[in-house]
Design a protein around this motif. Structure first.
Motif, mmCIF file in Angstrom:
data_model
loop_
_atom_site.group_PDB
_atom_site.id
_atom_site.type_symbol
_atom_site.label_atom_id
_atom_site.label_comp_id
_atom_site.label_asym_id
_atom_site.label_seq_id
_atom_site.Cartn_x
_atom_site.Cartn_y
_atom_site.Cartn_z
ATOM 1 N N GLU A 1 0.848 -1.192 0.000
ATOM 2 C CA GLU A 1 0.000 0.000 0.000
ATOM 3 C C GLU A 1 0.883 1.241 0.000
ATOM 4 O OE1 GLU A 1 -4.047 -0.887 2.568
ATOM 5 O OE2 GLU A 1 -2.237 -0.157 3.554
ATOM 6 N N LYS B 1 -1.802 12.897 -5.008
ATOM 7 C CA LYS B 1 -1.978 12.680 -6.451
ATOM 8 C C LYS B 1 -1.522 13.859 -7.301
ATOM 9 C CE LYS B 1 -4.071 8.595 -6.708
ATOM 10 N NZ LYS B 1 -4.623 7.605 -7.583
ATOM 11 N N LYS C 1 5.920 6.565 -14.238
ATOM 12 C CA LYS C 1 4.824 5.605 -14.176
ATOM 13 C C LYS C 1 4.933 4.509 -15.243
ATOM 14 C CE LYS C 1 -0.143 5.227 -13.988
ATOM 15 N NZ LYS C 1 -1.348 5.884 -13.507
ATOM 16 N N ASP C 2 5.205 4.919 -16.478
ATOM 17 C CA ASP C 2 5.180 3.928 -17.550
ATOM 18 C C ASP C 2 6.522 3.237 -17.778
ATOM 19 O OD1 ASP C 2 6.308 6.217 -18.530
ATOM 20 O OD2 ASP C 2 4.559 6.759 -19.748
ATOM 21 N N CYS D 1 6.201 7.701 -9.391
ATOM 22 C CA CYS D 1 5.675 6.549 -8.658
ATOM 23 C C CYS D 1 6.756 5.979 -7.750
ATOM 24 C CB CYS D 1 5.217 5.453 -9.601
ATOM 25 S SG CYS D 1 4.121 6.051 -10.896
ATOM 26 N N VAL E 1 2.181 1.832 -8.928
ATOM 27 C CA VAL E 1 1.875 2.631 -10.113
ATOM 28 C C VAL E 1 0.448 3.174 -10.131
ATOM 29 C CG1 VAL E 1 3.655 1.708 -11.645
ATOM 30 C CG2 VAL E 1 1.488 0.488 -11.388
ATOM 31 N N GLU E 2 -0.364 2.727 -9.183
ATOM 32 C CA GLU E 2 -1.720 3.288 -9.091
ATOM 33 C C GLU E 2 -1.744 4.510 -8.174
ATOM 34 O OE1 GLU E 2 -4.003 2.262 -11.117
ATOM 35 O OE2 GLU E 2 -2.552 0.773 -11.811
ATOM 36 N N GLN E 3 -0.643 4.736 -7.486
ATOM 37 C CA GLN E 3 -0.578 5.846 -6.524
ATOM 38 C C GLN E 3 0.590 6.747 -6.888
ATOM 39 O OE1 GLN E 3 -2.686 6.270 -3.852
ATOM 40 N NE2 GLN E 3 -3.848 4.510 -4.584
ATOM 41 N N CYS E 4 0.463 7.454 -7.987
ATOM 42 C CA CYS E 4 1.591 8.283 -8.416
ATOM 43 C C CYS E 4 1.256 9.758 -8.245
ATOM 44 C CB CYS E 4 1.942 7.989 -9.861
ATOM 45 S SG CYS E 4 2.310 6.242 -10.109
#
Ligand SMILES: *[C@@H]1O[C@H](CO)[C@@H](O)[C@H](O)[C@H]1NC(C)=O
Length: 285
Positions: free
Chosen positions: A32, A37, A72-73, A122, A143-146
């Motif tokens: 977690e 954001k 992120k990517d 991230c 990567v969902e929390q960047c």
């Protein structure tokens, strides 16, 4: 048979308990991360991205954890890594992990923010093996929390209050505040007047990486301050600054000295003349 069945039952409960104890750290905590954001940053200044995380298993010391910030990517495009050589050239010497990983804190500082420092940023955590320095299989990129940075090109203006009328001779309080996102290097607030002991500074954590610096000036306005400008300057880390000004409107305290003094003077003079006259008249009689 009853006793047998009973033992069987007990054993099942025991097994359940053991399983629960063994797996609870794994199930109880997952990968977690809590990251802001979006956050504003002033180009040329600095920004601190607040970040906390959790990993499965027992808590580990900082030495057993490796924290990385990457795009992120592409996790190979690194903004921060303990090994400087792995960091993107454009971010070298500009990023620092302010948080202690052992305390599950992954807060990142970015200095000299550039226009093109767009993330998303991230966080990635790797659990390092004790002996050799290779990461074991436990690693996770959040990567969902960047965090994304919104660039501000101009320094925001400080807020001045109150702008009301102030009264001559009475202590007046004026505050000047500025919000910023660089908790590691506070902006400096200066006034066009006031000595050190007339000024107080307060720092507040607003939320989501936003901080507020407030400078409170207490001064006693004089008559000559009327219609003069009071300015407050906020200087951000990196050099950018902004100014807010307002014109003082000093209300005079009611004062009749300019009328009373001449009247008293005339009265006293008249009295002395009068007395002299009386004395002269008496003497010549
Ligand atoms: C994380 O670390 C930063 C920098 O040291 C600190 O300001 C912040 O309070 C820490 N956050 C938590 C939740 O402990």
């Amino acid at each position: 048979t009853t006793t047998f069945r009973r033992m069987d039952h007990d054993r099942k409960i025991m097994m359940c308990l053991i399983l629960a104890v063994v797996f609870s750290p794994v199930f109880g905590q997952t990968w977690e991360a809590t990251v802001v954001k979006t956050i504003d940053a002033l180009v040329g200044s600095c920004v601190v991205l607040p970040c906390t995380f959790n990993h499965p298993g027992s808590q580990l010391p900082s030495s057993r954890l490796r924290g990385i910030w990457h795009r992120k990517d592409d996790k190979n495009e690194m903004f921060y890594h303990e090994d400087e050589t792995k960091i993107q050239d454009s971010f070298k010497d500009r990023t620092k992990l302010l948080g202690h990983l052992g305390q599950k804190n992954c807060t990142l500082e970015i200095l000299q923010v550039k226009d093109h420092d767009n993330g998303p940023f991230c966080f990635r955590i790797e659990l390092v093996e004790k002996d050799d320095n290779k990461p074991n299989s436990d690693k996770f990129s959040f990567v969902e929390q960047c965090a994304e940075i919104r660039m501000l090109h101009d320094a925001p203006k400080p807020k001045l209050r109150p702008l009301k009328t102030i009264v001559q001779g009475k202590p007046s309080t004026v505050t000047c505040s500025i919000r910023h996102t660089c908790a590691s290097h506070w902006p400096e607030i200066t006034w066009s007047r006031g000595s050190k002991d007339e000024i107080n500074e307060v720092h507040r954590d607003i939320n989501g990486g936003i901080w507020e610096t407030e400078s409170i000036l207490v001064f006693i306005p004089e008559e000559k301050d009327d219609h003069t400008d009071l300015t407050c300057t906020a200087k951000f880390h990196g050099g950018k600054s902004s100014i807010s000004t307002f014109t003082l409107n000093v209300k005079r305290t009611d004062n009749y000295n300019h009328i009373i003094i001449p009247i008293v003077a005339i009265a006293v003079t008249a009295l002395i003349f009068g007395l002299l006259c009386v004395l002269m008249v008496k003497k010549y009689k």
